[in-house]
Write a protein that holds these residues in place. Sequence first.
Motif, PDB file in Angstrom:
ATOM      1  N   PRO A 193      45.064  40.890  53.425  1.00 36.31           N
ATOM      2  CA  PRO A 193      44.092  41.773  52.638  1.00 36.31           C
ATOM      3  C   PRO A 193      44.552  42.763  51.481  1.00 36.31           C
ATOM      4  O   PRO A 193      43.804  43.199  50.585  1.00 36.31           O
ATOM      5  N   GLY A 194      45.674  42.826  51.467  1.00 42.89           N
ATOM      6  CA  GLY A 194      46.316  43.572  50.412  1.00 42.89           C
ATOM      7  C   GLY A 194      45.951  45.299  50.756  1.00 42.89           C
ATOM      8  O   GLY A 194      46.005  45.825  51.956  1.00 42.89           O
ATOM      9  N   TYR A 195      45.670  45.963  49.652  1.00 44.15           N
ATOM     10  CA  TYR A 195      45.011  47.366  50.017  1.00 44.15           C
ATOM     11  C   TYR A 195      43.726  47.247  49.045  1.00 44.15           C
ATOM     12  O   TYR A 195      43.516  46.645  48.104  1.00 44.15           O
ATOM     13  N   GLY A 196      43.044  48.394  49.382  1.00 46.42           N
ATOM     14  CA  GLY A 196      41.578  48.371  48.779  1.00 46.42           C
ATOM     15  C   GLY A 196      40.861  47.406  49.118  1.00 46.42           C
ATOM     16  O   GLY A 196      40.952  46.754  50.272  1.00 46.42           O
ATOM     17  N   PHE A 197      39.773  46.932  48.574  1.00 49.79           N
ATOM     18  CA  PHE A 197      38.755  46.103  48.851  1.00 49.79           C
ATOM     19  C   PHE A 197      38.356  45.822  50.291  1.00 49.79           C
ATOM     20  O   PHE A 197      37.788  46.999  50.857  1.00 49.79           O
ATOM     21  N   LEU A 198      38.709  44.601  50.911  1.00 51.19           N
ATOM     22  CA  LEU A 198      38.343  44.445  52.467  1.00 51.19           C
ATOM     23  C   LEU A 198      39.393  45.017  53.276  1.00 51.19           C
ATOM     24  O   LEU A 198      39.378  44.763  54.400  1.00 51.19           O
ATOM     25  N   SER A 199      40.598  45.752  52.849  1.00 52.56           N
ATOM     26  CA  SER A 199      41.729  45.769  53.875  1.00 52.56           C
ATOM     27  C   SER A 199      41.490  46.511  54.999  1.00 52.56           C
ATOM     28  O   SER A 199      41.948  46.436  55.944  1.00 52.56           O
ATOM     29  N   ILE A 215      66.437  48.259  39.563  1.00 50.63           N
ATOM     30  CA  ILE A 215      65.137  48.242  39.198  1.00 50.63           C
ATOM     31  C   ILE A 215      64.159  47.194  39.702  1.00 50.63           C
ATOM     32  O   ILE A 215      64.620  46.199  40.077  1.00 50.63           O
ATOM     33  N   ARG A 216      63.080  47.644  40.081  1.00 48.91           N
ATOM     34  CA  ARG A 216      62.096  46.420  40.804  1.00 48.91           C
ATOM     35  C   ARG A 216      60.672  47.054  40.013  1.00 48.91           C
ATOM     36  O   ARG A 216      60.505  48.140  39.618  1.00 48.91           O
ATOM     37  N   ASN A 217      60.074  45.926  39.599  1.00 50.04           N
ATOM     38  CA  ASN A 217      58.664  45.979  38.848  1.00 50.04           C
ATOM     39  C   ASN A 217      57.679  45.041  39.701  1.00 50.04           C
ATOM     40  O   ASN A 217      57.697  44.052  39.579  1.00 50.04           O
ATOM     41  N   ASP A 218      56.803  45.709  40.356  1.00 53.32           N
ATOM     42  CA  ASP A 218      55.751  44.999  40.886  1.00 53.32           C
ATOM     43  C   ASP A 218      54.476  44.978  40.019  1.00 53.32           C
ATOM     44  O   ASP A 218      53.943  46.307  39.876  1.00 53.32           O
ATOM     45  N   THR A 219      54.125  43.890  39.478  1.00 52.60           N
ATOM     46  CA  THR A 219      53.072  43.831  38.642  1.00 52.60           C
ATOM     47  C   THR A 219      52.297  42.640  38.874  1.00 52.60           C
ATOM     48  O   THR A 219      52.515  41.772  39.438  1.00 52.60           O
ATOM     49  N   ASN A 224      42.588  39.568  47.827  1.00 46.55           N
ATOM     50  CA  ASN A 224      42.733  40.598  46.635  1.00 46.55           C
ATOM     51  C   ASN A 224      43.100  40.089  45.480  1.00 46.55           C
ATOM     52  O   ASN A 224      43.152  38.984  45.253  1.00 46.55           O
ATOM     53  N   ARG A 225      43.697  41.056  44.575  1.00 41.20           N
ATOM     54  CA  ARG A 225      43.839  40.642  43.252  1.00 41.20           C
ATOM     55  C   ARG A 225      45.185  41.347  42.667  1.00 41.20           C
ATOM     56  O   ARG A 225      45.808  42.318  43.550  1.00 41.20           O
ATOM     57  N   GLY A 226      45.406  41.132  41.511  1.00 41.96           N
ATOM     58  CA  GLY A 226      46.482  42.002  40.627  1.00 41.96           C
ATOM     59  C   GLY A 226      47.712  42.198  41.554  1.00 41.96           C
ATOM     60  O   GLY A 226      48.461  41.034  41.951  1.00 41.96           O
ATOM     61  N   GLU A 227      48.364  43.040  41.108  1.00 42.15           N
ATOM     62  CA  GLU A 227      49.872  43.146  41.567  1.00 42.15           C
ATOM     63  C   GLU A 227      50.020  42.955  43.276  1.00 42.15           C
ATOM     64  O   GLU A 227      50.912  42.522  43.635  1.00 42.15           O
ATOM     65  N   ILE A 228      49.177  43.637  44.039  1.00 42.14           N
ATOM     66  CA  ILE A 228      49.503  43.369  45.287  1.00 42.14           C
ATOM     67  C   ILE A 228      49.450  41.854  45.710  1.00 42.14           C
ATOM     68  O   ILE A 228      49.963  41.286  46.682  1.00 42.14           O
TER      69      ILE A 228
END
Length: 669
Positions: A81-87, A373-377, A10-14
């Motif tokens: 796999p994270g989410y989306g794509f091939l998950s 405070i939590r920031n997933d990015t 996967n990519r990005g924040e996840i």
Amino acid sequence: MTIRKILIANRGEIACRVIKTAKKLGIATVAVYSDADRDALHVKMADEAVHIGPPPSNQSYIVIDRIIDAIRQTGADAVHPGYGFLSENAAFAQALEKEGVIFIGPPVKAIEAMGDKITSKKLAAEAEVSTVPGHMGLIEDADEAVRIAGSIGYPVMIKASAGGGGKGMRIAWNDAEAREGFQSSRNEAKSSFGDDRIFIEKFVTQPRHIEIQVLGDRHGNTLYLGERECSIQRRNQKVVEEAPSPFLDAATRKAMGEQAVALAKAVGYFSAGTVEFIVDGDRNFYFLEMNTRLQVEHPVTELVTGIDLVEEMIRVAAGEKLRMTQDDVKLEGWAIESRLYAEDPYRNFLPSIGRLTRYQPPEEGRQDDGTVIRNDTGVFEGGEISMYYDPMIAKLCTWGETREAAVDAMSAALDDFEVEGIGHNLPFLSAVMEHPRFREGRLTTAFIAEEWPDGFAGVEPHGDEARTLAAVAAFLNLRVQKRNVLISGTLANHPRTVGKEWIVRLNGTGEFAVSVRDEGGKTLVDFGDDAVVTVSSGWLPGRSHAHFTVGGRRVGIKVEVVNSAFRLRWRGIDAKAHVRSPRVAELARLMPEKLPPDTSKMLLCPMPGVVTSIAVEEGDDVQEGQPLATVEAMKMENVLRAERRGTVKKVAVEPGASLAVDELILEFE
């Protein structure tokens, strides 16, 4: 078994999120990346990285063979796999199994059963789970879609069988919308998931979208971790989520949780998963689908349960038993998640791309007032937001002991979040947090459409908010004027003074006559009606954000000097404040307003994207509401329609053209 190296498909924040937990567990990580993500944050965070192809996801992130090649190159023994794509791709899970690689997710049979919405609804019905009425068979064409929709009764929801994340979903209220929605859903589904199967179900009016987080191991233990309210949605895409729901009572929560667990057990489910329900105003709930993966909004569940879902997924994949029972699961406090998207709320939330010239999130961790405070990015300052992927920039989360505390913390955190260089929805998220209906918890999935039926045009300052901004503008002006006097006095070797009387004009309308002076280390702003407001801050000219104490209230405001005005952004308000002497203000009122250029006879591209179709030709007469062109951006199709009757004078582009914002598509006579 032991997991030593995880490849994140996967990519990005996840991808960044999974890497953080893997590092905590001492597990090595491998990132994969396309050409567009060569310098992405997840690539920098991972121990290794493998290039897998061109930017389009169907040439990189969802090509199973390329992921398998990356596994072989790096010797990874597990894949998340994270989410989306091939998950939720059963073929991918099977390919990993054949390769002898651990899939950090559910078994293939569960993916096949629950990952397909049509099959999952049939199984849910067999398990006596309440389901929404609908047509569970596949739909071949638009004519059949119209016939089925009519038999079910409008409104209906047209959905991609392999869909998720709001992709491939349309609500239809009549035959014309069913026909068009079928084709758009099908196109989006094929582009995003490589699967264009479509089904239709009844659309429940006044619905709330509430989902149950489930967690199971390979030893038959399954439990639920409470619910998440996901009703704040736009175009079926979640925008704000929270845990727990402000609507559910204990009995409904228990009933939904037990049904979710029963369904998971019926398909032999293990790992983390989510069972989604639609809940009506009487707390009747209906099964929608089961997501056989980690959800985007999982952080709010982690904040109220204290359970790291990614860690549990890894442990379950390694064969461990769950470390808790249902009785151990306690919901503590309240958590809110706001999805920060690269989209322009002032242009109907159209996607925005470009470079993040400034990206400064609020400081994470426990705050002085006890909130968190939590920031997933997955981005960083100077990075690029690409047109090829989901427009999410970050997931900002707050936790408090009560819902009010969590919402207040979110409002303050959004005020402190600085994003520049692209369009983004920060002001809209702030407006949601401050909306009385949201504060009261009176939510439905139609909340945004009902409260902003004509689109979001920002929040105009009124009452105390306007006075707060006027006081801050007066304070800023005094600081700038004193600085200028100090500089000019030094250069000219003679003193100058700063006047006390000023006129503050907000957004070209509201005016405040104020008297301003410094006294006792604070600035006093006298509004002349027995209201004297004290203002203090450590702001200095050039700083883009500062905290101000205004009348004893601490506020975070973004500050920008634009020509002779201060641009102040706070709580969804984007105000331009001119601070002038009384005489200059008098003259300014006489100045004519500059009008924008006339583009009424042009169809301009509202977002950066690719023109997938042109529905008219030169010389065609068009009617109001008629489709003119379709632009695809960030995996979403956007149909551009005629705003009024007219005749096409010129077609400026052809299908396949890549356009920037406001580039000409059509011109009318």
